[in-house]
Each structure stands twice: as structure tokens, then as C-alpha cells.
Design an enzyme around this catalytic site. Sequence first.
Site, mmCIF file in Angstrom:
data_model
loop_
_atom_site.group_PDB
_atom_site.id
_atom_site.type_symbol
_atom_site.label_atom_id
_atom_site.label_comp_id
_atom_site.label_asym_id
_atom_site.label_seq_id
_atom_site.Cartn_x
_atom_site.Cartn_y
_atom_site.Cartn_z
ATOM 1 N N ALA A 40 -34.279 18.617 63.111
ATOM 2 C CA ALA A 40 -33.620 17.517 63.834
ATOM 3 C C ALA A 40 -33.309 16.356 62.898
ATOM 4 C CB ALA A 40 -34.492 17.062 64.993
ATOM 5 N N ASN A 181 -37.332 20.201 46.980
ATOM 6 C CA ASN A 181 -37.731 19.073 46.136
ATOM 7 C C ASN A 181 -38.256 19.673 44.831
ATOM 8 O OD1 ASN A 181 -40.381 19.894 46.567
ATOM 9 N ND2 ASN A 181 -40.764 18.371 48.157
ATOM 10 N N LYS A 206 -34.972 14.778 43.773
ATOM 11 C CA LYS A 206 -35.995 14.299 42.830
ATOM 12 C C LYS A 206 -36.472 12.891 43.148
ATOM 13 C CE LYS A 206 -35.621 15.711 38.618
ATOM 14 N NZ LYS A 206 -35.172 15.853 37.223
ATOM 15 N N LYS A 208 -37.015 9.205 43.424
ATOM 16 C CA LYS A 208 -36.413 8.035 42.754
ATOM 17 C C LYS A 208 -35.586 8.428 41.527
ATOM 18 C CE LYS A 208 -40.715 6.822 40.368
ATOM 19 N NZ LYS A 208 -40.625 8.036 39.554
ATOM 20 N N ASP A 209 -35.610 9.714 41.173
ATOM 21 C CA ASP A 209 -34.757 10.180 40.067
ATOM 22 C C ASP A 209 -33.490 10.873 40.574
ATOM 23 O OD1 ASP A 209 -36.442 9.215 38.068
ATOM 24 O OD2 ASP A 209 -37.759 10.949 38.285
ATOM 25 N N ASP A 231 -40.602 3.859 53.333
ATOM 26 C CA ASP A 231 -41.148 5.119 53.859
ATOM 27 C C ASP A 231 -40.211 6.250 53.417
ATOM 28 O OD1 ASP A 231 -42.197 7.202 55.310
ATOM 29 O OD2 ASP A 231 -41.787 6.343 57.287
ATOM 30 N N ASP A 237 -34.508 15.383 54.024
ATOM 31 C CA ASP A 237 -33.707 15.846 55.171
ATOM 32 C C ASP A 237 -32.383 15.082 55.235
ATOM 33 O OD1 ASP A 237 -35.806 17.530 55.902
ATOM 34 O OD2 ASP A 237 -36.752 15.960 57.098
ATOM 35 N N LYS A 270 -36.413 1.994 55.692
ATOM 36 C CA LYS A 270 -37.003 1.660 57.003
ATOM 37 C C LYS A 270 -38.134 2.638 57.313
ATOM 38 C CE LYS A 270 -33.069 -0.624 59.040
ATOM 39 N NZ LYS A 270 -31.778 -0.282 59.585
HETATM 40 O O1 RIB Z 1 -39.336 16.093 56.328
HETATM 41 C C1 RIB Z 1 -40.001 15.142 57.108
HETATM 42 C C2 RIB Z 1 -40.466 15.771 58.378
HETATM 43 O O2 RIB Z 1 -41.460 16.725 58.075
HETATM 44 C C3 RIB Z 1 -41.135 14.836 59.356
HETATM 45 O O3 RIB Z 1 -40.223 14.195 60.211
HETATM 46 C C4 RIB Z 1 -42.126 15.733 60.056
HETATM 47 O O4 RIB Z 1 -41.848 15.946 61.398
HETATM 48 C C5 RIB Z 1 -42.154 17.021 59.258
HETATM 49 O O5 RIB Z 1 -41.449 18.019 59.880
#
Ligand code: RIB
EC number: 2.7.1.15
Length: 285
Positions: A40, A181, A206, A208-209, A231, A237, A270
Amino acid sequence: MITVIGSMNMDLVTITNREPAIGETVLGENFLTVPGGKGANQAVAAAKLGAPVKMIGCVGDDLFGEQYINHLKGHQIDIKHIRRLKNEKTGIASITVWNNDNKIIVVPGANKRITPEIVESHREEILKSSWLLLQFEIPLESVERALEIAAEGNVNVIVNPAPYHDIPEKWLGKITYITPNEAEANQLFSAFANRENLLSKLVITKGKDGAEYFDQGERVSIPALKVDAIDTTGAGDTFTGALAVALSEGLPLKESCQFAVKAAGLSVTKLGAQAGMPSRSDLNK
Ligand code: RIB
């Protein structure tokens, strides 16, 4: 149309200045319950950037499931193919954020009940897609079925191999790009006999790279955006979702990676996996 077959988790996020040692209790700074799940997250990243997106997956018949579907609807994502399973719980992720980094435990719940038969029942939807996004928070045999269907219709596929699992060599021909990653990329390198074939599919995130890929064996590096990270959950994703958007708009791989690196960079400013994902206008600022 970008189609995502994958997980929906409610993320239960604790922010702390210090990780407890085993048996120790510490006081945390903050707690939030926010939508997440690799599938999602990628769907929302692509939808926020303006792409038409369809989500295929399962949630439970609990409150989190209902909240999740409403959340995706709010992002104009096609939710017709999400099943609410009776007597099942929506997936959750217990996330600890500290020091700009995170640790995640996922309890898959309904996500592990996305069977190959459910995937098969969405054959037409898969074949109508321009890009299909897959991750490993659903059963691997279901990922495999989706790949087989996509290959029949020459649908482009991005596989994000997280949480890590080896990719069978026979899958490679059915995958357009793989977005691990660095740690996942190293594991893939050790697992593959035919690294040349693997190399041409890899787009490695990578942090911060930035990101890198290989053009006829030559490493191409895409530098990251300079930001103050709050964060990093969901940055990979965001990268994968944004990469699919750029590629689906016909951008070459280099420009697509630049677009995706920028989106991922903004996403870490955020708290929460999806809150910082940029809209198209954020990206163009
Ligand atoms: O890639 C981050 C995600 O990994 C988080 O949102 C968590 O739900 C896990 O699936």
C-alpha cells in the site's frame, strides 16, 4: 494503470530517544497509528504523484481494515479488488523509530491469505496494467503466480524484494526491475550464480547516498536529495512507487531514478511511512 499486489499494514509507531536493552523499560517520546505496509505504501506513493493506481490485497474485518480501505479511497486508488476477510485481522507493523532509523516487526494477518487463487482471480486486472508492483509481504507462491500472469501479457514488473527472500533464477526473465536496498542487494548477489543477468535488473536504493543501477555493467549513481530526515520508514516504497510512475510516463531509467530519488528524499521529512510522500506539485517545487 499501475497495479500493486501486496500488503496493507496498520503501522503502530513508537518514537523513542533510546532503545531499551532486553528486560529494560524506557519512556518513549510519541506514538502514532498510521497506514503502512510495503504494497500500500507503493500504491499511495504512485497515486500521490498522479498515477492511476489499483490495489489488490486483503485486509481483515476489523476496524483497521475498514480504516485502511477508506484511506486508500481518499487517495483515489481503485479499491474494488481488496478483499475484507471474515474472522481475520488486518496486518500490523510494530515500528520503533529512533536516531532517524527504524526497526520493524510485521504481523501479516490478512496479507498472508493472498493466495495464488486470489491472484488468479485478478488475471484480467493484471493483464490490463502497464506496470505491476510486487513485494514479499504476501506469500511467495502468490508473487510467482502474479509474475507468470504478467509475463503472459508482457506487463512490466518491479519486484521489491522486502522483507528479503531469495529470488528464484527462473523469475528473472519475468521481472523488469528489482529494487532492493543495499543489504538486500548484497544478499541477492550472494544468492545468484548468473550475476550479469541480475545486474541489469537491479536498481538499488542507498538511503542518504541515493540510488544506483548498472548500465551494461557500468555503475550509474544517482545522488540523494539533501534533507533533514525525521523518519525513513517507507522511503524505499516511495522510491519504488515513484519509479513506476516515471517509467509508466515513458521516462528513461536515469531520469526515472532521479524522479524517484527526489520523491524518496522528500518522504523522510515527516513522521509515518506515507505522510511525507510528495504530490506532483511538491516534487516540482
Ligand atoms: O517499508 C515500510 C513498511 O514496512 C512499513 O510501512 C511497515 O508496514 C512494513 O511493511
